[in-house]
Design an enzyme around this catalytic site. Structure first.
Site, PDB file in Angstrom:
ATOM      1  N   TRP A  48     -30.185  21.400  53.356  1.00  0.00           N
ATOM      2  CA  TRP A  48     -30.753  22.398  52.448  1.00  0.00           C
ATOM      3  C   TRP A  48     -30.109  23.771  52.652  1.00  0.00           C
ATOM      4  O   TRP A  48     -30.793  24.778  52.867  1.00  0.00           O
ATOM      5  CB  TRP A  48     -32.263  22.468  52.640  1.00  0.00           C
ATOM      6  CG  TRP A  48     -33.013  21.250  52.189  1.00  0.00           C
ATOM      7  CD1 TRP A  48     -32.538  19.988  52.077  1.00  0.00           C
ATOM      8  CD2 TRP A  48     -34.400  21.192  51.792  1.00  0.00           C
ATOM      9  NE1 TRP A  48     -33.528  19.127  51.644  1.00  0.00           N
ATOM     10  CE2 TRP A  48     -34.686  19.840  51.456  1.00  0.00           C
ATOM     11  CE3 TRP A  48     -35.412  22.135  51.694  1.00  0.00           C
ATOM     12  CZ2 TRP A  48     -35.940  19.425  51.027  1.00  0.00           C
ATOM     13  CZ3 TRP A  48     -36.665  21.717  51.274  1.00  0.00           C
ATOM     14  CH2 TRP A  48     -36.929  20.381  50.942  1.00  0.00           C
ATOM     15  N   GLY A  70     -15.911  28.065  50.118  1.00  0.00           N
ATOM     16  CA  GLY A  70     -17.289  27.662  49.881  1.00  0.00           C
ATOM     17  C   GLY A  70     -18.285  28.571  50.566  1.00  0.00           C
ATOM     18  O   GLY A  70     -17.916  29.467  51.341  1.00  0.00           O
ATOM     19  N   LYS A  73     -20.493  10.891  52.573  1.00  0.00           N
ATOM     20  CA  LYS A  73     -20.580  11.716  53.779  1.00  0.00           C
ATOM     21  C   LYS A  73     -20.678  10.846  55.032  1.00  0.00           C
ATOM     22  O   LYS A  73     -20.122  11.192  56.083  1.00  0.00           O
ATOM     23  CB  LYS A  73     -21.778  12.662  53.685  1.00  0.00           C
ATOM     24  CG  LYS A  73     -21.625  13.752  52.631  1.00  0.00           C
ATOM     25  CD  LYS A  73     -20.465  14.697  52.933  1.00  0.00           C
ATOM     26  CE  LYS A  73     -20.753  15.624  54.087  1.00  0.00           C
ATOM     27  NZ  LYS A  73     -19.637  16.586  54.322  1.00  0.00           N
ATOM     28  N   THR A 126     -19.835  18.438  46.993  1.00  0.00           N
ATOM     29  CA  THR A 126     -21.278  18.627  47.183  1.00  0.00           C
ATOM     30  C   THR A 126     -22.100  18.473  45.909  1.00  0.00           C
ATOM     31  O   THR A 126     -23.310  18.716  45.927  1.00  0.00           O
ATOM     32  CB  THR A 126     -21.558  20.019  47.786  1.00  0.00           C
ATOM     33  OG1 THR A 126     -21.020  21.024  46.922  1.00  0.00           O
ATOM     34  CG2 THR A 126     -20.941  20.146  49.166  1.00  0.00           C
ATOM     35  N   ASP A 178      -5.676  20.964  50.217  1.00  0.00           N
ATOM     36  CA  ASP A 178      -6.328  19.768  49.682  1.00  0.00           C
ATOM     37  C   ASP A 178      -6.424  18.760  50.817  1.00  0.00           C
ATOM     38  O   ASP A 178      -5.412  18.178  51.228  1.00  0.00           O
ATOM     39  CB  ASP A 178      -5.503  19.209  48.523  1.00  0.00           C
ATOM     40  CG  ASP A 178      -6.151  17.992  47.873  1.00  0.00           C
ATOM     41  OD1 ASP A 178      -7.112  17.431  48.448  1.00  0.00           O
ATOM     42  OD2 ASP A 178      -5.702  17.586  46.786  1.00  0.00           O
ATOM     43  N   THR A 225     -24.387  15.890  56.643  1.00  0.00           N
ATOM     44  CA  THR A 225     -25.586  16.152  55.855  1.00  0.00           C
ATOM     45  C   THR A 225     -26.765  15.261  56.221  1.00  0.00           C
ATOM     46  O   THR A 225     -26.581  14.154  56.751  1.00  0.00           O
ATOM     47  CB  THR A 225     -25.260  15.954  54.364  1.00  0.00           C
ATOM     48  OG1 THR A 225     -26.445  16.096  53.573  1.00  0.00           O
ATOM     49  CG2 THR A 225     -24.712  14.554  54.114  1.00  0.00           C
ATOM     50  N   ALA A 270     -15.992  19.892  51.287  1.00  0.00           N
ATOM     51  CA  ALA A 270     -16.846  18.773  50.867  1.00  0.00           C
ATOM     52  C   ALA A 270     -17.018  18.763  49.362  1.00  0.00           C
ATOM     53  O   ALA A 270     -16.945  19.803  48.704  1.00  0.00           O
ATOM     54  CB  ALA A 270     -18.224  18.872  51.535  1.00  0.00           C
ATOM     55  N   TYR A 300     -23.306  10.312  47.109  1.00  0.00           N
ATOM     56  CA  TYR A 300     -22.964  11.457  47.964  1.00  0.00           C
ATOM     57  C   TYR A 300     -23.242  11.138  49.430  1.00  0.00           C
ATOM     58  O   TYR A 300     -22.391  11.361  50.305  1.00  0.00           O
ATOM     59  CB  TYR A 300     -23.764  12.683  47.527  1.00  0.00           C
ATOM     60  CG  TYR A 300     -23.710  13.834  48.499  1.00  0.00           C
ATOM     61  CD1 TYR A 300     -22.545  14.582  48.645  1.00  0.00           C
ATOM     62  CD2 TYR A 300     -24.815  14.179  49.273  1.00  0.00           C
ATOM     63  CE1 TYR A 300     -22.484  15.645  49.546  1.00  0.00           C
ATOM     64  CE2 TYR A 300     -24.763  15.229  50.168  1.00  0.00           C
ATOM     65  CZ  TYR A 300     -23.597  15.963  50.305  1.00  0.00           C
ATOM     66  OH  TYR A 300     -23.529  17.003  51.198  1.00  0.00           O
ATOM     67  N   LEU A 311     -20.412  28.033  52.966  1.00  0.00           N
ATOM     68  CA  LEU A 311     -20.399  27.951  54.428  1.00  0.00           C
ATOM     69  C   LEU A 311     -19.059  28.398  54.983  1.00  0.00           C
ATOM     70  O   LEU A 311     -19.002  29.138  55.969  1.00  0.00           O
ATOM     71  CB  LEU A 311     -20.712  26.526  54.884  1.00  0.00           C
ATOM     72  CG  LEU A 311     -20.656  26.297  56.398  1.00  0.00           C
ATOM     73  CD1 LEU A 311     -21.620  27.223  57.140  1.00  0.00           C
ATOM     74  CD2 LEU A 311     -20.946  24.831  56.739  1.00  0.00           C
TER      75      LEU A 311
END
Length: 297
Positions: A156, A11, A135, A68, A36, A107, A66, A131, A13
């Site tokens: 963001w 991803g 989280k 997302t 996984d 988040t 995540a 979502y 990040l």
């Protein structure tokens, strides 16, 4: 030096964390096809491999895995809960049993967005979307696990890696449309992955040295605040395009399946109090992101 496992390594990040890991570190950054996080056996194997190969390095996990897709989660809640809720629970349980510390990325969407001021770590949560609920479930599992664990909320996020984010979308749309309408009644703290990754690695360094902060929930996001409209105007400025081509609109004029918080601004107080370096202002970071070839036109 550290031995680092980064679930979600493919991803935007995860790739940034792996790229910025200190020289000499052992880094495992598997994508979802390799690891996984919803499968206990896979998690056990990944953490055990990290410990076995660590040598004299200190093992630590930074969970960047995540689900997302905020809007898709409204109709795909089982998958979202599996990845965002069960995945962190399994990771934390295995980390606890192997005495491996865990940093879990969460988040701003765990908050309702009703507070007028920036959110502090101990403010009441109140997710407004599936979502956000998933989280929050992941956060709760990690904090209850008994693992040596920290939850780091951010907001963001955009960066050079990954297939899609707000900055990439606006850059694409600038070349396709004469004007853009962008929501101006949602506030947040844009966060560049390069800065976020550096912050997470700084925290990891403190944790493995035995100097981890007492607070188990921290906020790490770009400094200052703006709206999506203000963010889009700034992107146009970085492109050398006329920011007046970006027009403000309301959330009601741009309905989405998942409700977004009106206020997603995260206070940096907890991060600073933990002795960690606050992220630079979102506007300064955006300029630097474009200088380092975040996007090509």
């Amino acid at each position: 030096m550290i031995a680092l496992l980064v679930p979600g390594g493919n991803g935007q990040l995860g790739q940034e964390i792996a790229a910025k890991a200190p020289t000499g570190s052992l880094v495992h950054s598997p994508g979802s096809k390799e690891l996984d996080v919803t499968q206990a056996g896979s998690v056990v194997q990944a953490v055990d491999a990290l410990v076995a190969e660590a040598g004299d390095r200190a093992p630590i996990v930074i969970n960047a895995a995540a689900y997302t897709a905020v809007d898709a989660a409204e109709d795909d809640r089982n998958t979202a809960f599996s990845v965002n809720g069960d995945g962190p629970r399994l990771l934390a349980a295995v980390c606890a049993s192997r005495s491996v510390p865990l940093i879990h990325v969460s988040t701003d969407y765990v908050f309702s967005g009703d507070k007028p001021e920036p959110y502090e770590v101990d403010d009441e949560v109140g997710p407004q979307s599936i979502y956000g609920l998933t989280k929050l479930a992941g956060e709760s599992s990690v904090l209850r696990s008994g693992a040596d664990a920290w939850v780091v909320r951010t907001a963001w996020v955009y960066g050079a890696f990954g297939s899609s984010n707000f900055v990439r979308s606006i850059v694409r749309l600038e070349g396709e449309r004469e004007t853009l309408s962008v929501v101006d009644d949602q506030r947040g703290s844009p966060t560049w992955t390069a800065d976020l990754a550096s912050g997470l690695l700084e925290l990891a360094s403190k944790v493995v040295s035995g100097d981890g902060p007492a607070a188990r929930v921290l906020h790490c996001a770009g400094g200052g605040e703006t709206t999506w409209y203000g963010f889009a105007r700034a992107i146009f400025e970085e492109l050398g395009a006329d920011p007046d081509r970006v027009k403000p609109c309301t959330s009601a004029e741009f309905p989405r399946p998942a409700k977004r918080p009106a206020n997603s601004v995260l206070s940096q107080a907890s991060w600073v109090d933990a002795g960690l370096t606050p992220l630079r202002s979102w506007r300064e970071a955006l300029t630097e992101a474009f200088k380092t070839n975040l996007v090509t036109r």
